[in-house]
Motif scaffolding. Structure first.
Motif, PDB file in Angstrom:
ATOM      1  N   VAL A  92       0.847  -1.197   0.000  1.00 19.09           N
ATOM      2  CA  VAL A  92       0.000   0.000   0.000  1.00 19.09           C
ATOM      3  C   VAL A  92       0.883   1.248   0.000  1.00 19.09           C
ATOM      4  O   VAL A  92       0.656   2.184  -0.771  1.00 19.09           O
ATOM      5  N   LEU A  93       1.900   1.248   0.855  1.00 18.22           N
ATOM      6  CA  LEU A  93       2.805   2.404   0.919  1.00 18.22           C
ATOM      7  C   LEU A  93       3.603   2.575  -0.373  1.00 18.22           C
ATOM      8  O   LEU A  93       3.792   3.687  -0.848  1.00 18.22           O
ATOM      9  N   ALA A  94       4.046   1.460  -0.946  1.00 16.34           N
ATOM     10  CA  ALA A  94       4.878   1.526  -2.151  1.00 16.34           C
ATOM     11  C   ALA A  94       4.085   1.943  -3.382  1.00 16.34           C
ATOM     12  O   ALA A  94       4.605   2.630  -4.261  1.00 16.34           O
ATOM     13  N   THR A  95       2.813   1.527  -3.456  1.00 17.62           N
ATOM     14  CA  THR A  95       2.029   1.766  -4.667  1.00 17.62           C
ATOM     15  C   THR A  95       1.043   2.912  -4.554  1.00 17.62           C
ATOM     16  O   THR A  95       0.652   3.491  -5.567  1.00 17.62           O
ATOM     17  N   GLY A  96       0.590   3.187  -3.331  1.00 21.43           N
ATOM     18  CA  GLY A  96      -0.448   4.192  -3.151  1.00 21.43           C
ATOM     19  C   GLY A  96      -1.849   3.626  -3.352  1.00 21.43           C
ATOM     20  O   GLY A  96      -2.837   4.349  -3.238  1.00 21.43           O
ATOM     21  N   PHE A  97      -1.968   2.321  -3.653  1.00 21.72           N
ATOM     22  CA  PHE A  97      -3.275   1.692  -3.799  1.00 21.72           C
ATOM     23  C   PHE A  97      -3.902   1.519  -2.423  1.00 21.72           C
ATOM     24  O   PHE A  97      -3.197   1.361  -1.431  1.00 21.72           O
ATOM     25  N   GLU A  98      -5.224   1.482  -2.376  1.00 26.74           N
ATOM     26  CA  GLU A  98      -5.920   1.209  -1.125  1.00 26.74           C
ATOM     27  C   GLU A  98      -5.690  -0.249  -0.732  1.00 26.74           C
ATOM     28  O   GLU A  98      -5.461  -1.097  -1.591  1.00 26.74           O
ATOM     29  N   ASP A  99      -5.787  -0.536   0.575  1.00 28.85           N
ATOM     30  CA  ASP A  99      -5.544  -1.880   1.103  1.00 28.85           C
ATOM     31  C   ASP A  99      -6.398  -2.933   0.413  1.00 28.85           C
ATOM     32  O   ASP A  99      -5.893  -3.974  -0.019  1.00 28.85           O
ATOM     33  N   ASN A 100      -7.710  -2.659   0.272  1.00 23.83           N
ATOM     34  CA  ASN A 100      -8.578  -3.654  -0.355  1.00 23.83           C
ATOM     35  C   ASN A 100      -8.267  -3.834  -1.836  1.00 23.83           C
ATOM     36  O   ASN A 100      -8.442  -4.915  -2.391  1.00 23.83           O
ATOM     37  N   ARG A 101      -7.760  -2.796  -2.488  1.00 19.69           N
ATOM     38  CA  ARG A 101      -7.367  -2.909  -3.905  1.00 19.69           C
ATOM     39  C   ARG A 101      -6.127  -3.800  -4.034  1.00 19.69           C
ATOM     40  O   ARG A 101      -6.035  -4.612  -4.938  1.00 19.69           O
ATOM     41  N   VAL A 102      -5.173  -3.626  -3.107  1.00 19.11           N
ATOM     42  CA  VAL A 102      -3.953  -4.450  -3.131  1.00 19.11           C
ATOM     43  C   VAL A 102      -4.321  -5.920  -2.994  1.00 19.11           C
ATOM     44  O   VAL A 102      -3.862  -6.764  -3.759  1.00 19.11           O
ATOM     45  N   LYS A 103      -5.178  -6.223  -2.027  1.00 19.48           N
ATOM     46  CA  LYS A 103      -5.605  -7.614  -1.821  1.00 19.48           C
ATOM     47  C   LYS A 103      -6.286  -8.160  -3.075  1.00 19.48           C
ATOM     48  O   LYS A 103      -6.047  -9.294  -3.475  1.00 19.48           O
ATOM     49  N   SER A 104      -7.125  -7.343  -3.668  1.00 19.80           N
ATOM     50  CA  SER A 104      -7.847  -7.752  -4.868  1.00 19.80           C
ATOM     51  C   SER A 104      -6.885  -7.977  -6.035  1.00 19.80           C
ATOM     52  O   SER A 104      -6.995  -8.982  -6.757  1.00 19.80           O
ATOM     53  N   TYR A 105      -5.939  -7.070  -6.225  1.00 15.25           N
ATOM     54  CA  TYR A 105      -4.970  -7.225  -7.306  1.00 15.25           C
ATOM     55  C   TYR A 105      -4.149  -8.507  -7.136  1.00 15.25           C
ATOM     56  O   TYR A 105      -3.887  -9.222  -8.109  1.00 15.25           O
ATOM     57  N   ILE A 106      -3.744  -8.792  -5.908  1.00 16.45           N
ATOM     58  CA  ILE A 106      -2.952  -9.998  -5.657  1.00 16.45           C
ATOM     59  C   ILE A 106      -3.790 -11.245  -5.904  1.00 16.45           C
ATOM     60  O   ILE A 106      -3.353 -12.175  -6.592  1.00 16.45           O
ATOM     61  N   GLN A 107      -4.994 -11.258  -5.367  1.00 20.22           N
ATOM     62  CA  GLN A 107      -5.861 -12.427  -5.529  1.00 20.22           C
ATOM     63  C   GLN A 107      -6.185 -12.660  -7.008  1.00 20.22           C
ATOM     64  O   GLN A 107      -6.070 -13.783  -7.511  1.00 20.22           O
ATOM     65  N   ASN A 108      -6.592 -11.614  -7.706  1.00 17.82           N
ATOM     66  CA  ASN A 108      -6.925 -11.754  -9.123  1.00 17.82           C
ATOM     67  C   ASN A 108      -5.692 -12.077  -9.958  1.00 17.82           C
ATOM     68  O   ASN A 108      -5.766 -12.867 -10.903  1.00 17.82           O
ATOM     69  N   GLY A 109      -4.572 -11.465  -9.613  1.00 15.00           N
ATOM     70  CA  GLY A 109      -3.332 -11.754 -10.332  1.00 15.00           C
ATOM     71  C   GLY A 109      -2.916 -13.204 -10.165  1.00 15.00           C
ATOM     72  O   GLY A 109      -2.496 -13.864 -11.119  1.00 15.00           O
ATOM     73  N   LYS A 110      -3.034 -13.709  -8.948  1.00 16.61           N
ATOM     74  CA  LYS A 110      -2.696 -15.110  -8.676  1.00 16.61           C
ATOM     75  C   LYS A 110      -3.595 -16.039  -9.485  1.00 16.61           C
ATOM     76  O   LYS A 110      -3.134 -17.007 -10.092  1.00 16.61           O
ATOM     77  N   ARG A 111      -4.904 -15.722  -9.480  1.00 18.50           N
ATOM     78  CA  ARG A 111      -5.851 -16.540 -10.257  1.00 18.50           C
ATOM     79  C   ARG A 111      -5.511 -16.489 -11.743  1.00 18.50           C
ATOM     80  O   ARG A 111      -5.475 -17.515 -12.423  1.00 18.50           O
ATOM     81  N   ASN A 112      -5.207 -15.300 -12.256  1.00 15.76           N
ATOM     82  CA  ASN A 112      -4.884 -15.154 -13.671  1.00 15.76           C
ATOM     83  C   ASN A 112      -3.575 -15.873 -14.023  1.00 15.76           C
ATOM     84  O   ASN A 112      -3.452 -16.445 -15.111  1.00 15.76           O
ATOM     85  N   LEU A 113      -2.611 -15.848 -13.103  1.00 18.23           N
ATOM     86  CA  LEU A 113      -1.363 -16.587 -13.332  1.00 18.23           C
ATOM     87  C   LEU A 113      -1.630 -18.089 -13.415  1.00 18.23           C
ATOM     88  O   LEU A 113      -1.091 -18.781 -14.279  1.00 18.23           O
ATOM     89  N   LYS A 114      -2.463 -18.577 -12.532  1.00 16.15           N
ATOM     90  CA  LYS A 114      -2.787 -20.004 -12.526  1.00 16.15           C
ATOM     91  C   LYS A 114      -3.452 -20.401 -13.841  1.00 16.15           C
ATOM     92  O   LYS A 114      -3.094 -21.408 -14.452  1.00 16.15           O
ATOM     93  N   ILE A 115      -4.411 -19.587 -14.285  1.00 17.41           N
ATOM     94  CA  ILE A 115      -5.110 -19.864 -15.545  1.00 17.41           C
ATOM     95  C   ILE A 115      -4.115 -19.853 -16.697  1.00 17.41           C
ATOM     96  O   ILE A 115      -4.105 -20.748 -17.554  1.00 17.41           O
ATOM     97  N   CYS A 116      -3.265 -18.848 -16.715  1.00 16.58           N
ATOM     98  CA  CYS A 116      -2.272 -18.726 -17.794  1.00 16.58           C
ATOM     99  C   CYS A 116      -1.318 -19.918 -17.791  1.00 16.58           C
ATOM    100  O   CYS A 116      -1.034 -20.492 -18.849  1.00 16.58           O
ATOM    101  N   MET A 117      -0.857 -20.300 -16.626  1.00 16.36           N
ATOM    102  CA  MET A 117       0.072 -21.450 -16.519  1.00 16.36           C
ATOM    103  C   MET A 117      -0.598 -22.739 -16.993  1.00 16.36           C
ATOM    104  O   MET A 117       0.022 -23.552 -17.660  1.00 16.36           O
ATOM    105  N   GLU A 118      -1.886 -22.900 -16.654  1.00 15.42           N
ATOM    106  CA  GLU A 118      -2.595 -24.107 -17.071  1.00 15.42           C
ATOM    107  C   GLU A 118      -2.814 -24.116 -18.584  1.00 15.42           C
ATOM    108  O   GLU A 118      -2.731 -25.154 -19.221  1.00 15.42           O
ATOM    109  N   GLN A 119      -3.095 -22.949 -19.152  1.00 21.28           N
ATOM    110  CA  GLN A 119      -3.337 -22.857 -20.604  1.00 21.28           C
ATOM    111  C   GLN A 119      -2.066 -23.114 -21.408  1.00 21.28           C
ATOM    112  O   GLN A 119      -2.114 -23.649 -22.495  1.00 21.28           O
TER     113      GLN A 119
END
Length: 187
Positions: free
Chosen positions: A158-185
């Protein structure tokens, strides 16, 4: 102040109001005693383990003594049921996330040392991972790299990016999911 025996005849609303006003553990204890079987039943239904359910009941009572002073509760029994259910669901989620591997085996430090014959596969997986990271949305990419590669905590991100806490969590969760999908594809 009424004696503990007088609490038995009081309504839940009266006890909640009295507890909010005075903070008496006797009052909270009466509410606890009234609904402990209900809370234990809810916990047992979700956790399916007697010992974990007993622990959850105690944790909920500890939570009850602080939360009741801070929040307005209209229907205590319903509120307690929902609070108990949510507590158990959070415990189950925490258990599930502990059981799942956050970092795939091919990213483990000792993967090459343990399985040297898998070195080419590990290298291929790392290459796929790098390519998949590049496909993420910029915010997801930044948060995933800071969290997994730089091992920063949410607050540091949050401090490094300036994103809100809930946005950071969302970006990480969605990014992780998207990485998994990409790796499987691309597997």
């Amino acid at each position: 102040m009424p004696e503990a025996t007088h609490y038995k005849n009081s309504t839940d609303d009266t006890l909640v109001a009295l507890y909010r006003k005075e903070g008496s553990l006797d009052v909270a204890g009466e509410l606890y005693n009234r609904y402990m079987p209900l809370v234990y039943g809810v916990c047992l239904k979700y956790l399916k383990d007697r010992e974990e359910s007993r622990d959850a009941v105690m944790q909920l009572f500890e939570k009850l003594v602080t939360v009741l002073r801070e929040h307005e509760v209209a229907n205590f029994k319903s509120w307690l049921y929902v609070t108990a259910r949510n507590h158990c669901l959070m415990q189950l989620r925490a258990q599930k996330s502990r059981q799942q591997k956050e970092i795939p085996g091919f990213l483990m430090e000792n993967a090459l040392a343990t399985h040297p014959e898998e070195a080419p596969e590990t290298e291929a997986n790392l290459n796929k991972l790098e390519k998949c990271i590049e496909t993420l949305a910029p915010e997801q990419k930044q948060c995933v790299q800071l969290f997994y590669l730089k091992q920063l905590c949410y607050k540091e991100i949050v401090l490094a990016t300036g994103f809100e806490d809930n946005r950071v969590k969302s970006y990480i969760q969605n990014g992780k999911r998207n990485l998994k999908i990409c790796m499987e594809q691309h597997g």
